[in-house]
Motif scaffolding. Sequence first.
Motif, mmCIF file in Angstrom:
data_model
loop_
_atom_site.group_PDB
_atom_site.id
_atom_site.type_symbol
_atom_site.label_atom_id
_atom_site.label_comp_id
_atom_site.label_asym_id
_atom_site.label_seq_id
_atom_site.Cartn_x
_atom_site.Cartn_y
_atom_site.Cartn_z
ATOM 1 N N GLU A 189 9.544 3.163 8.225
ATOM 2 C CA GLU A 189 8.685 3.958 7.356
ATOM 3 C C GLU A 189 9.520 5.040 6.702
ATOM 4 O O GLU A 189 10.445 5.574 7.300
ATOM 5 N N ILE A 190 9.201 5.354 5.468
ATOM 6 C CA ILE A 190 9.875 6.443 4.763
ATOM 7 C C ILE A 190 8.839 7.141 3.894
ATOM 8 O O ILE A 190 7.881 6.517 3.438
ATOM 9 N N GLY A 191 8.998 8.422 3.715
ATOM 10 C CA GLY A 191 8.041 9.135 2.888
ATOM 11 C C GLY A 191 8.288 10.624 2.874
ATOM 12 O O GLY A 191 9.335 11.104 3.310
ATOM 13 N N THR A 192 7.306 11.328 2.375
ATOM 14 C CA THR A 192 7.376 12.786 2.292
ATOM 15 C C THR A 192 6.126 13.390 2.905
ATOM 16 O O THR A 192 5.068 12.758 2.938
ATOM 17 N N LEU A 193 6.270 14.612 3.400
ATOM 18 C CA LEU A 193 5.135 15.349 3.930
ATOM 19 C C LEU A 193 5.320 16.810 3.572
ATOM 20 O O LEU A 193 6.392 17.370 3.772
ATOM 21 N N SER A 194 4.307 17.398 3.001
ATOM 22 C CA SER A 194 4.284 18.827 2.728
ATOM 23 C C SER A 194 3.212 19.450 3.600
ATOM 24 O O SER A 194 2.036 19.089 3.488
ATOM 25 N N ALA A 195 3.627 20.353 4.480
ATOM 26 C CA ALA A 195 2.670 21.033 5.351
ATOM 27 C C ALA A 195 2.051 22.182 4.568
ATOM 28 O O ALA A 195 2.753 23.058 4.083
ATOM 29 N N ASN A 235 0.827 -1.207 0.000
ATOM 30 C CA ASN A 235 0.000 0.000 0.000
ATOM 31 C C ASN A 235 0.860 1.255 0.000
ATOM 32 O O ASN A 235 0.849 2.032 0.920
ATOM 33 N N SER A 236 1.610 1.487 -1.065
ATOM 34 C CA SER A 236 2.415 2.694 -1.195
ATOM 35 C C SER A 236 1.573 3.731 -1.934
ATOM 36 O O SER A 236 1.737 3.966 -3.113
ATOM 37 N N VAL A 237 0.638 4.307 -1.210
ATOM 38 C CA VAL A 237 -0.289 5.267 -1.809
ATOM 39 C C VAL A 237 -0.270 6.547 -0.989
ATOM 40 O O VAL A 237 0.093 6.541 0.183
ATOM 41 N N PRO A 238 -0.649 7.658 -1.605
ATOM 42 C CA PRO A 238 -0.724 8.899 -0.831
ATOM 43 C C PRO A 238 -1.674 8.741 0.346
ATOM 44 O O PRO A 238 -2.738 8.151 0.228
ATOM 45 N N MET A 239 -1.245 9.235 1.512
ATOM 46 C CA MET A 239 -2.053 9.137 2.720
ATOM 47 C C MET A 239 -2.260 10.523 3.304
ATOM 48 O O MET A 239 -1.472 11.424 3.072
ATOM 49 N N PHE A 240 -3.275 10.682 4.088
ATOM 50 C CA PHE A 240 -3.520 11.899 4.843
ATOM 51 C C PHE A 240 -3.624 13.122 3.949
ATOM 52 O O PHE A 240 -3.048 14.160 4.242
ATOM 53 N N SER A 255 10.981 3.490 18.278
ATOM 54 C CA SER A 255 11.763 3.830 17.093
ATOM 55 C C SER A 255 12.243 5.270 17.173
ATOM 56 O O SER A 255 11.891 6.013 18.077
ATOM 57 N N TYR A 256 13.062 5.640 16.216
ATOM 58 C CA TYR A 256 13.584 6.993 16.121
ATOM 59 C C TYR A 256 12.872 7.735 15.001
ATOM 60 O O TYR A 256 12.484 7.140 14.002
ATOM 61 N N LEU A 257 12.749 9.046 15.158
ATOM 62 C CA LEU A 257 12.186 9.890 14.108
ATOM 63 C C LEU A 257 13.317 10.717 13.529
ATOM 64 O O LEU A 257 14.035 11.403 14.254
ATOM 65 N N PHE A 258 13.510 10.637 12.236
ATOM 66 C CA PHE A 258 14.491 11.451 11.537
ATOM 67 C C PHE A 258 13.725 12.219 10.474
ATOM 68 O O PHE A 258 12.948 11.631 9.724
ATOM 69 N N PHE A 259 13.919 13.521 10.421
ATOM 70 C CA PHE A 259 13.268 14.274 9.371
ATOM 71 C C PHE A 259 14.192 15.361 8.873
ATOM 72 O O PHE A 259 15.117 15.781 9.549
ATOM 73 N N ALA A 279 -6.514 19.177 4.473
ATOM 74 C CA ALA A 279 -6.278 20.607 4.299
ATOM 75 C C ALA A 279 -4.971 21.055 4.936
ATOM 76 O O ALA A 279 -4.416 22.067 4.549
ATOM 77 N N PHE A 280 -4.441 20.292 5.907
ATOM 78 C CA PHE A 280 -3.246 20.711 6.635
ATOM 79 C C PHE A 280 -1.947 20.192 6.028
ATOM 80 O O PHE A 280 -0.913 20.822 6.120
ATOM 81 N N SER A 281 -1.977 19.013 5.442
ATOM 82 C CA SER A 281 -0.747 18.437 4.913
ATOM 83 C C SER A 281 -1.065 17.456 3.791
ATOM 84 O O SER A 281 -2.189 16.995 3.631
ATOM 85 N N LYS A 282 -0.024 17.145 3.036
ATOM 86 C CA LYS A 282 -0.110 16.176 1.952
ATOM 87 C C LYS A 282 1.083 15.240 2.128
ATOM 88 O O LYS A 282 2.217 15.697 2.246
ATOM 89 N N SER A 283 0.856 13.931 2.179
ATOM 90 C CA SER A 283 1.965 13.020 2.411
ATOM 91 C C SER A 283 1.816 11.731 1.620
ATOM 92 O O SER A 283 0.735 11.374 1.170
ATOM 93 N N SER A 284 2.940 11.046 1.487
ATOM 94 C CA SER A 284 2.986 9.733 0.862
ATOM 95 C C SER A 284 4.009 8.921 1.647
ATOM 96 O O SER A 284 5.108 9.411 1.929
ATOM 97 N N ARG A 285 3.644 7.696 2.035
ATOM 98 C CA ARG A 285 4.532 6.888 2.881
ATOM 99 C C ARG A 285 4.641 5.476 2.351
ATOM 100 O O ARG A 285 3.691 4.931 1.806
ATOM 101 N N ASP A 286 5.828 4.884 2.549
ATOM 102 C CA ASP A 286 6.042 3.456 2.347
ATOM 103 C C ASP A 286 6.323 2.882 3.725
ATOM 104 O O ASP A 286 7.207 3.355 4.435
#
Length: 86
Positions: free
Chosen positions: A38-44, A6-11, A57-61, A14-21
């Motif tokens: 998990e890896i992906g992109t997020l545009s606020a 399920n590598s599809v755009p999520m979320f 886990s760790y969060l790296f951004f 109106a606040f953000s646009k993201s896609s995650r694997d």
Amino acid sequence: MTQNKNSVPMFQKAFSKSSRDIYTASSFARSSLLYLQEIGTLSALQPHGSARENLGSYLFFLVTEGAGMLEYLTLGSDTMRSAPAR
């Protein structure tokens, strides 16, 4: 490590646009190695917040454009810490 299909755009809100694997590590990897979860992109699109709890886990951004504030609790602490994200 297996990749979920399920590598599809999520979320897309109106606040953000993201896609995650999202990956599922083997039992050996989870108990013995650092592994990608998990890896992906997020545009606020607007200022917003997000919260996570009880993750082992760790969060790296990486902020590539704009600025913000990261607020977090460290393991075993109840003191909120802040760091600028630029």
